[in-house]
Each structure stands twice: as structure tokens, then as C-alpha cells.
Enzyme design. Structure first.
Site, PDB file in Angstrom:
ATOM      1  N   LYS A 192     -10.520  -7.847 -10.689  1.00 15.74           N
ATOM      2  CA  LYS A 192     -11.125  -6.706 -10.003  1.00 15.74           C
ATOM      3  C   LYS A 192     -10.130  -5.540 -10.078  1.00 15.74           C
ATOM      4  CE  LYS A 192     -11.868  -4.115  -6.146  1.00 15.74           C
ATOM      5  NZ  LYS A 192     -11.631  -2.817  -6.767  1.00 15.74           N
ATOM      6  N   THR A 247       0.443  -3.175   1.488  1.00 14.49           N
ATOM      7  CA  THR A 247       0.739  -4.242   2.449  1.00 14.49           C
ATOM      8  C   THR A 247      -0.451  -4.458   3.386  1.00 14.49           C
ATOM      9  OG1 THR A 247       3.103  -3.886   2.309  1.00 14.49           O
ATOM     10  CG2 THR A 247       2.296  -4.860   4.361  1.00 14.49           C
ATOM     11  N   GLU A 268       1.885  -8.952  -4.083  1.00 13.25           N
ATOM     12  CA  GLU A 268       2.909  -7.963  -4.463  1.00 13.25           C
ATOM     13  C   GLU A 268       2.514  -6.674  -3.772  1.00 13.25           C
ATOM     14  OE1 GLU A 268       5.528  -8.560  -6.074  1.00 13.25           O
ATOM     15  OE2 GLU A 268       5.139 -10.346  -7.271  1.00 13.25           O
ATOM     16  N   CYS A 303       5.658   0.956  -6.835  1.00 11.69           N
ATOM     17  CA  CYS A 303       5.908   0.107  -5.673  1.00 11.69           C
ATOM     18  C   CYS A 303       7.389   0.031  -5.339  1.00 11.69           C
ATOM     19  CB  CYS A 303       5.353  -1.280  -5.919  1.00 11.69           C
ATOM     20  SG  CYS A 303       5.904  -1.966  -7.484  1.00 11.69           S
ATOM     21  N   GLU A 401       5.692   3.993   3.350  1.00 12.41           N
ATOM     22  CA  GLU A 401       5.583   4.175   1.900  1.00 12.41           C
ATOM     23  C   GLU A 401       4.723   5.407   1.620  1.00 12.41           C
ATOM     24  OE1 GLU A 401       3.137   1.417  -0.373  1.00 12.41           O
ATOM     25  OE2 GLU A 401       4.703   1.319  -1.899  1.00 12.41           O
TER      26      GLU A 401
HETATM   27  P1  NAD Z   1      -4.819  -0.878  -2.173  1.00 10.78           P
HETATM   28  O1  NAD Z   1      -4.232  -1.959  -1.357  1.00 10.78           O
HETATM   29  O2  NAD Z   1      -5.584   0.190  -1.504  1.00 10.78           O
HETATM   30  O3  NAD Z   1      -5.793  -1.477  -3.275  1.00 10.78           O
HETATM   31  C1  NAD Z   1      -5.377  -2.506  -4.156  1.00 10.78           C
HETATM   32  C2  NAD Z   1      -6.609  -3.249  -4.642  1.00 10.78           C
HETATM   33  O4  NAD Z   1      -7.214  -3.892  -3.523  1.00 10.78           O
HETATM   34  C3  NAD Z   1      -7.693  -2.345  -5.243  1.00 10.78           C
HETATM   35  O5  NAD Z   1      -8.291  -3.009  -6.331  1.00 10.78           O
HETATM   36  C4  NAD Z   1      -8.664  -2.179  -4.101  1.00 10.78           C
HETATM   37  O6  NAD Z   1      -9.987  -1.907  -4.519  1.00 10.78           O
HETATM   38  C5  NAD Z   1      -8.581  -3.544  -3.446  1.00 10.78           C
HETATM   39  N1  NAD Z   1      -9.003  -3.548  -2.047  1.00 10.78           N
HETATM   40  C6  NAD Z   1      -8.945  -2.529  -1.159  1.00 10.78           C
HETATM   41  N2  NAD Z   1      -9.441  -2.923   0.039  1.00 10.78           N
HETATM   42  C7  NAD Z   1      -9.813  -4.217  -0.102  1.00 10.78           C
HETATM   43  C8  NAD Z   1     -10.380  -5.184   0.771  1.00 10.78           C
HETATM   44  N3  NAD Z   1     -10.678  -4.904   2.043  1.00 10.78           N
HETATM   45  N4  NAD Z   1     -10.590  -6.421   0.290  1.00 10.78           N
HETATM   46  C9  NAD Z   1     -10.281  -6.743  -0.972  1.00 10.78           C
HETATM   47  N5  NAD Z   1      -9.779  -5.860  -1.858  1.00 10.78           N
HETATM   48  C10 NAD Z   1      -9.518  -4.613  -1.424  1.00 10.78           C
HETATM   49  O7  NAD Z   1      -3.600  -0.280  -3.027  1.00 10.78           O
HETATM   50  P2  NAD Z   1      -3.624   0.925  -4.068  1.00 10.78           P
HETATM   51  O8  NAD Z   1      -3.704   2.200  -3.298  1.00 10.78           O
HETATM   52  O9  NAD Z   1      -4.626   0.660  -5.144  1.00 10.78           O
HETATM   53  O10 NAD Z   1      -2.181   0.760  -4.743  1.00 10.78           O
HETATM   54  C11 NAD Z   1      -1.021   1.235  -4.178  1.00 10.78           C
HETATM   55  C12 NAD Z   1      -0.276   0.123  -3.479  1.00 10.78           C
HETATM   56  O11 NAD Z   1       0.021  -0.931  -4.398  1.00 10.78           O
HETATM   57  C13 NAD Z   1       1.074   0.582  -2.958  1.00 10.78           C
HETATM   58  O12 NAD Z   1       1.262   0.105  -1.657  1.00 10.78           O
HETATM   59  C14 NAD Z   1       2.066  -0.060  -3.913  1.00 10.78           C
HETATM   60  O13 NAD Z   1       3.328  -0.270  -3.390  1.00 10.78           O
HETATM   61  C15 NAD Z   1       1.375  -1.337  -4.265  1.00 10.78           C
HETATM   62  N6  NAD Z   1       1.912  -1.891  -5.513  1.00 10.78           N
HETATM   63  C16 NAD Z   1       2.766  -2.974  -5.456  1.00 10.78           C
HETATM   64  C17 NAD Z   1       3.325  -3.502  -6.629  1.00 10.78           C
HETATM   65  C18 NAD Z   1       4.275  -4.678  -6.592  1.00 10.78           C
HETATM   66  O14 NAD Z   1       4.506  -5.283  -7.635  1.00 10.78           O
HETATM   67  N7  NAD Z   1       4.854  -5.017  -5.453  1.00 10.78           N
HETATM   68  C19 NAD Z   1       2.997  -2.930  -7.862  1.00 10.78           C
HETATM   69  C20 NAD Z   1       2.139  -1.842  -7.888  1.00 10.78           C
HETATM   70  C21 NAD Z   1       1.600  -1.331  -6.705  1.00 10.78           C
END
Ligand code: NAD
Length: 498
Positions: A192, A247, A268, A303, A401
Site C-alpha cells: 500500500k 510514529t 520504521e 526520517c 519531527e
Molecule cells: P504517515 O504515517 O502519515 O503515512 C505512512 C503510510 O501509512 C501511508 O501509506 C499512509 O497512507 C498510511 N496510513 C496513514 N494512516 C493510516 C491508518 N490509520 N491506517 C493504516 N495506514 C495508514 O507518514 P508519511 O507522512 O507518509 O511519512 C512521513 C513519516 O514517515 C515521517 O514520520 C518519517 O519519519 C517516517 N519515515 C520513517 C522512515 C524510517 O525508516 N524510520 C523512513 C521514511 C519515513
């Protein structure tokens, strides 16, 4: 002699680019069952790019059933490991052959400079598939030391159907970090992608089949987090969720697992990574360059971005002055399809508004903007790189963040205080320390609460490096051998010989 494509070449290619916009299930591009669509906006222009299938739980059911059928049939997991290795190696080569298409798809959706896609994201995705392909025939069990009346051995088996939920900041690469080990271990996958960047995942899945991967093994369902991510994570027939994202949403994955079938969860999540610059760091210009790239690269949408600069008092004034001098113009907002651009727009206008609200908060709480904090005169969701000085670790800009090009400089008094401030955070993804003193370096490695520590560098690494967080930055590791094993489970076989 062929020259590298320039801005006009990339624009022409973007215009001619054809891409799928549905789901990919059972080896085919398909429409959403409810026929609904959502709009993806190009952040460089803020104009609509395309309409993409908006999935629902019915589409998730269909994709999971396809993955389950493929798994039960044994068509992938029971293939000779060398055959899986060959298919995944071919697949890595196909991704490389389609580098330009992948580059364009992610650049158009989330604004990353095309130069970064071609130099970082695509080559690293190819390396990821190559690395895990090579591990296919190296997954081993064990025979344990039992008494002579028994033979006991341990088998390592794939889990079943793995749901991979990924973010938009490195769409192809973050998907590769999950999908490659899951497939190498013999699982089926339902991916997804983030709703902001749904297109490269469809090309990934299509090329897997072109490389000889059996239909049904690699499926993609597009849509919003609540509509597709949640039913996937709640699904009773999914054996693991491999999640990268915030998170806040990561915590929900654990709840979904508890509410459904106790599926495994790897997370992650976010970070607020400290970079410690001690007074004896030696080459200040080198350290400053790394500090600048560590927070302004990929628009700060990283991240492990080095967003907190913890600078030892004796060098603080000189360090900040040099950061201003070198950093003010190091990243210039521009057209992401121009290979010379190193700073694209932020992913969406609403994300920019969020980052701007943090900048306002920083000002209000008493930090000083040394440069940036404003928007360039461009039509997209751009923001100028920003440096705050006079930050304390209690301020919002040091705790939360921001996920944008915003650096917070905090002065510290020696190693001990630097470590205390570095660890005073709910996050623990990465950290760095700059020093010429061996003892200080090792003490920092020992005492920093983070999954990845860099000494006298930042963001270096390769596929052998476990990547993942301490504390609320997550659980589980990407990239390394440990990651592959997390997509397997052990079976213990006790054979009575008496
Ligand atoms: P997000 O948590 O908003 O979304 C991540 C994914 O989860 C998306 O595909 C989104 O559609 C899905 N999602 C959102 N709400 C959901 C729910 N209720 N149930 C199931 N799925 C859901 O994050 P983002 O804004 O897309 O990405 C940025 C974040 O990702 C930052 O916090 C960043 O630090 C983190 N990140 C971490 C790493 C790592 O390796 N630690 C790498 C890249 C990004």
C-alpha cells in the site's frame, strides 16, 4: 557520445510518460471495485497530475486473497531458492533499465529532484533487490545438539502474506526495503503506497511479473490510509505488517494487530536525530557540509534527518557563522525536473503549511531565524531552507519531527551534556558525533540511544547496515540480513529415533 538528459529532455519525457493508475492484483492492472478515484497533485506546480484508484476494504480483500492463493499454491515459496534468486536478480536489472520512468514517477508525485532519483533512490532500490536476491539460497536452518535418541532440526519458513505500508518521502526505495526481503524469503506481498506517491509501486509490481515472478505474489492496492492501510493492517489473513511512516500511525499498527490476528508488526517511524559537534572536531568545513546536507537534503523530508545540531560552546559561534555562510545558498529551490536542482517543493501545500507553523512556533518560543523561514517566489509548495539558532531542547522545534528543511542549533557544554540533550527525546533513529578523540567517539557510540550512530560522517552506509530505531522511532530493522529473517519464522522438528 550521448550526453546526460537536461531539463528540457526530462520535461519532454514527462509529457510522453504513460503510467498505470489503478491497483495491481493477481498479475494485472485493475480498477477499484467501487470505481472511486482520488487526485494526485504535482507539488512543483500544484496542478493535478492524475486520478488514481481509491481502494476500499473490498479491494484489500481481493489483493490479500490473491496473495494467499499464490502462497498456498507454493508457486513462489516452494520454488528452488536459486530460481527465486534468478527471478529477483532479473527484476533488479529491469528496475535499473526503467530508471528514468521510476525517476519521473516519484519526482512528479512528490517533488524530489530528478537528479536525486537517478543518483540515490533508483540505484539504491536496485542494490536492495540485488542484495536480497543473493540471499535467497542462503536462508539456513539448524540441527541442534540433542541426545542420540532424537534428531532435532529447525526450519526457516516464510510467514505468508505480508502487508507493506510505506510513506511518500522515498516512494520506490522505502517500498523496496520492505518488498525485497519479503519476496526473497518466499512470502506474498500486498503493498500500500502513500496516497501522495502511488505510481511507482504499480510499475514495480508490473516489472516483477515481467521478470518471471508469478502473478498474485506481488499486489498493490492504492488509496488513503484509513480506507486501505487500516483494513490491510486489520486483515485476519495477513501475517505481518511492515510499516514505514509516522510514529503516530505506527502506534496504530500495533493496535490493529492486537484487534485482529496478532500479526507480526515491524515499524520504521519518525526521528529527531542529533548531530553532536565537539570542540575538537578537526575539519570544521567538512563537518558543516555534512550538517547542511544532513538536514536540507531531500527537502528535510528524511526520517533520519540531522535536525538537531548540538554544538560544543567553544566552537558554537564559528560553527553557526560557517553554517550560515555555506548553508544559506547550498540548496536552491527549483524545478525538480532540472537535473541541476537540489531542492524541490515539499510534498504538498498542506505539509508546507505544517512546516511553516513549526517555524512560527520556533520564533514565538524565542529561537532566532538565521536564514530562511520564508517561501521563494515559485508556484509550487516550496519553502526556503531555514536555520534556527538560540534553540533549547525544550522548544517545540527541538522536540517534534518537522519533516522539512529546518535546522535547530543548540549549544551544549561538552560531551556529557551533549549526550544528555541528544537522548532527551522520544525518538532514537539515528545520531552522529564529530570528534578527533577516540574515547569520546566510543563513549558516544555506547551511550547514544539510537539505532544508527555515525562517527565523523552522517548518513553513510550500505545494505549490510541494519537500519531502524530505538524508542519511538520504531522496532525492527530494514536492509540487513536481520531484516530478511524478520520475514521468516522458525519451525522446530523433533524426530524420535529411539
Ligand atoms: P504517515 O504515517 O502519515 O503515512 C505512512 C503510510 O501509512 C501511508 O501509506 C499512509 O497512507 C498510511 N496510513 C496513514 N494512516 C493510516 C491508518 N490509520 N491506517 C493504516 N495506514 C495508514 O507518514 P508519511 O507522512 O507518509 O511519512 C512521513 C513519516 O514517515 C515521517 O514520520 C518519517 O519519519 C517516517 N519515515 C520513517 C522512515 C524510517 O525508516 N524510520 C523512513 C521514511 C519515513
Amino acid at each position: 557520445m550521448t550526453s546526460e538528459p537536461g531539463s528540457s529532455d526530462w520535461h519532454a519525457r514527462a509529457k510522453a510518460l504513460r503510467f498505470a493508475t489503478g491497483h495491481f492484483i493477481d498479475g494485472e492492472h485493475v480498477e477499484a471495485l467501487a470505481k472511486a478515484r482520488f487526485t494526485v497533485v504535482n507539488p512543483a506546480t500544484l496542478e493535478p497530475l492524475c486520478e488514481v484508484a481509491a481502494g476500499t476494504s473490498a479491494d484489500v480483500d481481493r489483493a490479500v486473497a490473491s496473495g494467499r492463493r499464490a502462497f498456498a499454491s507454493g508457486i513462489w515459496r516452494r520454488k528452488a531458492p536459486r530460481e527465486r534468486l534468478e527471478i529477483l536478480s532479473r527484476y533488479a536489472q529491469l528496475i535499473e533499465r526503467h530508471a528514468g520512468r521510476f525517476g519521473l514517477l516519484d519526482t512528479l508525485c512528490m517533488g524530489k529532484p530528478i537528479g536525486d532519483m537517478m543518483a540515490i533512490d533508483v540505484p539504491q532500490a536496485v542494490q536492495t533487490f540485488t542484495y536480497f536476491a543473493e540471499l535467497c539460497d542462503k536462508i539456513e536452518g539448524a540441527v541442534t545438539a540433542t541426545a542420540t535418541d532424537a534428531l532435532h532440526y529447525i526450519l526457516r519458513e516464510p510467514l505468508g502474506v505480508v502487508g507493506c505500508i510505506v510513506p511518500w518521502n522515498y516512494p520506490l526505495l522505502m517500498a523496496a526495503w520492505k518488498v525485497a526481503p519479503a519476496l526473497a524469503a518466499g512470502n506474498s506481498v500486498v503493498l500500500k503506497p502513500a496516497e501522495q506517491s502511488p505510481l511507482s509501486a504499480l510499475l514495480m509490481a508490473e516489472l516483477f511479473v515481467e521478470a518471471g515472478g508469478p502473478p498474485g505474489v506481488f499486489n498493490v492496492v492504492n488509496g488513503l490510509g484509513e480506507a486501505v492501510g487500516a483494513p490491510l493492517a486489520l486483515h485476519a489473513d495477513v501475517n505481518k505488517i511492515a510499516f514505514t511512516g509516522s510514529t503516530e500511525v505506527g502506534k496504530r499498527m500495533l493496535i490493529y494487530a492486537g484487534q485482529s490476528n496478532l500479526k507480526r508488526v515491524s515499524l520504521e517511524c519518525g526521528g529527531k536525530s542529533p548531530q553532536i559537534f565537539l570542540a575538537d572536531l578537526g575539519d570544521m568545513d567538512r563537518a558543516v557540509h555534512y550538517a547542511i546536507n544532513g538536514i536540507f537534503g531531500n527537502m528535510g523530508e528524511v526520517c533520519n534527518a540531522g535536525s538537531r545540531l548540538l554544538i560544543d560552546k567553544p566552537i558554537a559561534e564559528a560553527f553557526i557563522a560557517r553554517f550560515i555562510e555555506l548553508g544559506r545558498n547550498a540548496y536552491r529551490p527549483g524545478d525538480p525536473l532540472d537535473p541541476c536542482t537540489n531542492l524541490g517543493p515539499l510534498v504538498t501545500a498542506s505539509h508546507r503549511a505544517r512546516v511553516v507553523s513549526y517555524i512560527e512556533r520556533g520564533r514565538k518560543e524565542g529561537a532566532r531565524v538565521e536564514f530562511g523561514g520564508d517561501r521563494p517566489d515559485l508556484p509550487g509548495s516550496y519553502l526556503n531552507p531555514t536555520l534556527f539558532s538560540k534553540v533549547t531542547n525544550q522548544m517545540t522545534i527541538a522536540r517534534e519531527e518537522i519533516f522539512g528543511p529546518v535546522a535547530a542549533a543548540i549549544e551544549v557544554d561538552g560531551l556529557e551534556e551533549a549526550l544528555q540533550v541528544a537522548n532527551d527525546s522520544p525518538y532514537g533513529l539515528a545520531a552522529s558525533v564529530w570528534t578527533r578523540d577516540l574515547r569520546s567517539a566510543h563513549l558516544a557510540v555506547r551511550d547514544l540511544e539510537a539505532g544508527v550512530i555515525w562517527v565523523n560522517c552522517f548518513d553513510h552506509g550500505d545494505m549490510t547496515q541494519p537500519f531502524g530505531g530505538y524508542k519511538q522511532s520504531g522496532q525492527g530493522r530494514d536492509k540487513c540480513l536481520e531484516s530478511l529473517l524478520s520475514y521468516t519464522q522458525t519451525k522446530s522438528a523433533w524426530v524420535h529415533l529411539g
